[in-house]
Design a protein around this motif. Structure first.
Motif, PDB file in Angstrom:
ATOM      1  N   ALA A  54     -53.033 -36.528  41.041  1.00 56.52           N
ATOM      2  CA  ALA A  54     -53.191 -35.278  41.469  1.00 56.52           C
ATOM      3  C   ALA A  54     -54.350 -35.006  42.416  1.00 56.52           C
ATOM      4  CB  ALA A  54     -52.658 -34.139  40.428  1.00 56.52           C
ATOM      5  N   MET A  55     -54.179 -34.752  43.585  1.00 61.08           N
ATOM      6  CA  MET A  55     -55.115 -34.233  44.386  1.00 61.08           C
ATOM      7  C   MET A  55     -54.959 -32.961  44.912  1.00 61.08           C
ATOM      8  SD  MET A  55     -56.546 -36.400  47.688  1.00 61.08           S
ATOM      9  CE  MET A  55     -57.894 -35.462  49.032  1.00 61.08           C
ATOM     10  N   THR A  56     -55.922 -32.294  44.937  1.00 59.81           N
ATOM     11  CA  THR A  56     -56.093 -30.813  45.493  1.00 59.81           C
ATOM     12  C   THR A  56     -57.284 -30.739  46.356  1.00 59.81           C
ATOM     13  OG1 THR A  56     -55.246 -29.973  43.474  1.00 59.81           O
ATOM     14  CG2 THR A  56     -56.518 -28.306  44.831  1.00 59.81           C
ATOM     15  N   TYR A  57     -56.905 -30.059  47.256  1.00 59.99           N
ATOM     16  CA  TYR A  57     -58.452 -29.833  48.284  1.00 59.99           C
ATOM     17  C   TYR A  57     -58.249 -28.526  49.087  1.00 59.99           C
ATOM     18  CZ  TYR A  57     -55.523 -31.948  52.141  1.00 59.99           C
ATOM     19  OH  TYR A  57     -54.359 -32.091  52.973  1.00 59.99           O
ATOM     20  N   THR A  58     -59.450 -28.045  49.150  1.00 61.33           N
ATOM     21  CA  THR A  58     -59.488 -26.748  50.025  1.00 61.33           C
ATOM     22  C   THR A  58     -60.639 -27.287  51.034  1.00 61.33           C
ATOM     23  OG1 THR A  58     -61.332 -26.032  48.869  1.00 61.33           O
ATOM     24  CG2 THR A  58     -59.342 -25.165  48.010  1.00 61.33           C
ATOM     25  N   GLY A  59     -60.691 -26.618  52.223  1.00 59.43           N
ATOM     26  CA  GLY A  59     -61.306 -26.687  53.126  1.00 59.43           C
ATOM     27  C   GLY A  59     -61.122 -25.763  54.386  1.00 59.43           C
ATOM     28  N   MET A  60     -61.508 -26.069  55.591  1.00 56.95           N
ATOM     29  CA  MET A  60     -61.630 -25.396  56.772  1.00 56.95           C
ATOM     30  C   MET A  60     -61.659 -26.277  58.093  1.00 56.95           C
ATOM     31  SD  MET A  60     -65.112 -23.190  57.391  1.00 56.95           S
ATOM     32  CE  MET A  60     -65.121 -22.411  55.620  1.00 56.95           C
ATOM     33  N   ARG A  61     -60.805 -25.512  59.012  1.00 52.98           N
ATOM     34  CA  ARG A  61     -60.883 -26.164  60.440  1.00 52.98           C
ATOM     35  C   ARG A  61     -61.180 -25.170  61.295  1.00 52.98           C
ATOM     36  NH1 ARG A  61     -55.646 -28.544  62.175  1.00 52.98           N
ATOM     37  NH2 ARG A  61     -55.432 -26.640  63.290  1.00 52.98           N
ATOM     38  N   HIS A  62     -62.121 -25.389  62.339  1.00 56.90           N
ATOM     39  CA  HIS A  62     -62.458 -24.137  63.433  1.00 56.90           C
ATOM     40  C   HIS A  62     -62.937 -25.235  64.460  1.00 56.90           C
ATOM     41  CE1 HIS A  62     -66.748 -24.419  62.822  1.00 56.90           C
ATOM     42  NE2 HIS A  62     -66.491 -24.080  61.344  1.00 56.90           N
ATOM     43  N   ALA A  63     -62.516 -24.485  65.781  1.00 56.55           N
ATOM     44  CA  ALA A  63     -62.660 -25.280  66.929  1.00 56.55           C
ATOM     45  C   ALA A  63     -62.769 -24.227  68.095  1.00 56.55           C
ATOM     46  CB  ALA A  63     -61.587 -26.153  67.402  1.00 56.55           C
TER      47      ALA A  63
END
Length: 162
Positions: free
Chosen positions: A92-101
């Motif tokens: 099981a893989m959980t990920y949080t993160g962010m993207r901005h441009a």
């Protein structure tokens, strides 16, 4: 002498080790909405693959990515996927993160156009859970990933922090 110069050498930099490259398919976005500056959308993640020196395999159907669209044009990610290794272990893989441009780059990404990954910020922090004896070490590592958005979905270079 600066504060960093006073630290032990092992604390002055972060060392990493490549874990795998992960490609995730996105089949659709459901626009749930919400208050201004915190709208939600949910992406279906029906599959994909991952390849690395220590583990490789596929992404099983059924994953989702719950995204929050912030008022500052940042997208917050909260994804859950299930990996199956080539030797049939489940992770099981959980990920949080962010993207901005910048707006012009974000528009091109939204249209499915490929843009230079150095022209925007796209990072994740995955965690893992598995009972597979060969991969139980994943339960005890910290990892980071650098993302690149393609038309079919994101591609992440994931690294173990040593």
């Amino acid at each position: 002498m600066t504060v960093i110069d006073q630290l032990p050498a092992a604390m002055r930099t972060i060392r990493t080790r490549p874990l795998f490259v992960l490609s995730v398919e996105v089949s659709g976005l459901h626009l749930a909405g919400g208050p201004a500056g915190a709208e939600r959308r949910v992406g279906d993640l029906p599959g994909g693959s991952f390849t690395g020196e220590r583990l490789s395999g596929i992404v099983l159907p059924g994953g989702t990515d719950w995204q929050t669209m912030r008022g500052d044009d940042t997208i917050l990610l909260d994804a859950r996927i299930l990996l199956r290794t080539d030797d049939d272990a489940l992770i099981a893989m959980t990920y949080t993160g962010m993207r901005h441009a910048p707006p012009e780059i974000a528009s091109r990404i939204a249209l499915g156009q490929e843009v230079d990954p150095a022209s925007y910020y796209f990072r994740i922090t995955p965690t893992f859970a598995t009972s597979g004896p060969r991969y139980e070490w994943l339960n005890r590592i910290v990892a980071v990933g650098i993302g690149h958005r393609l038309a079919a979905g994101p591609v992440y270079s994931v690294f173990e922090i040593l």
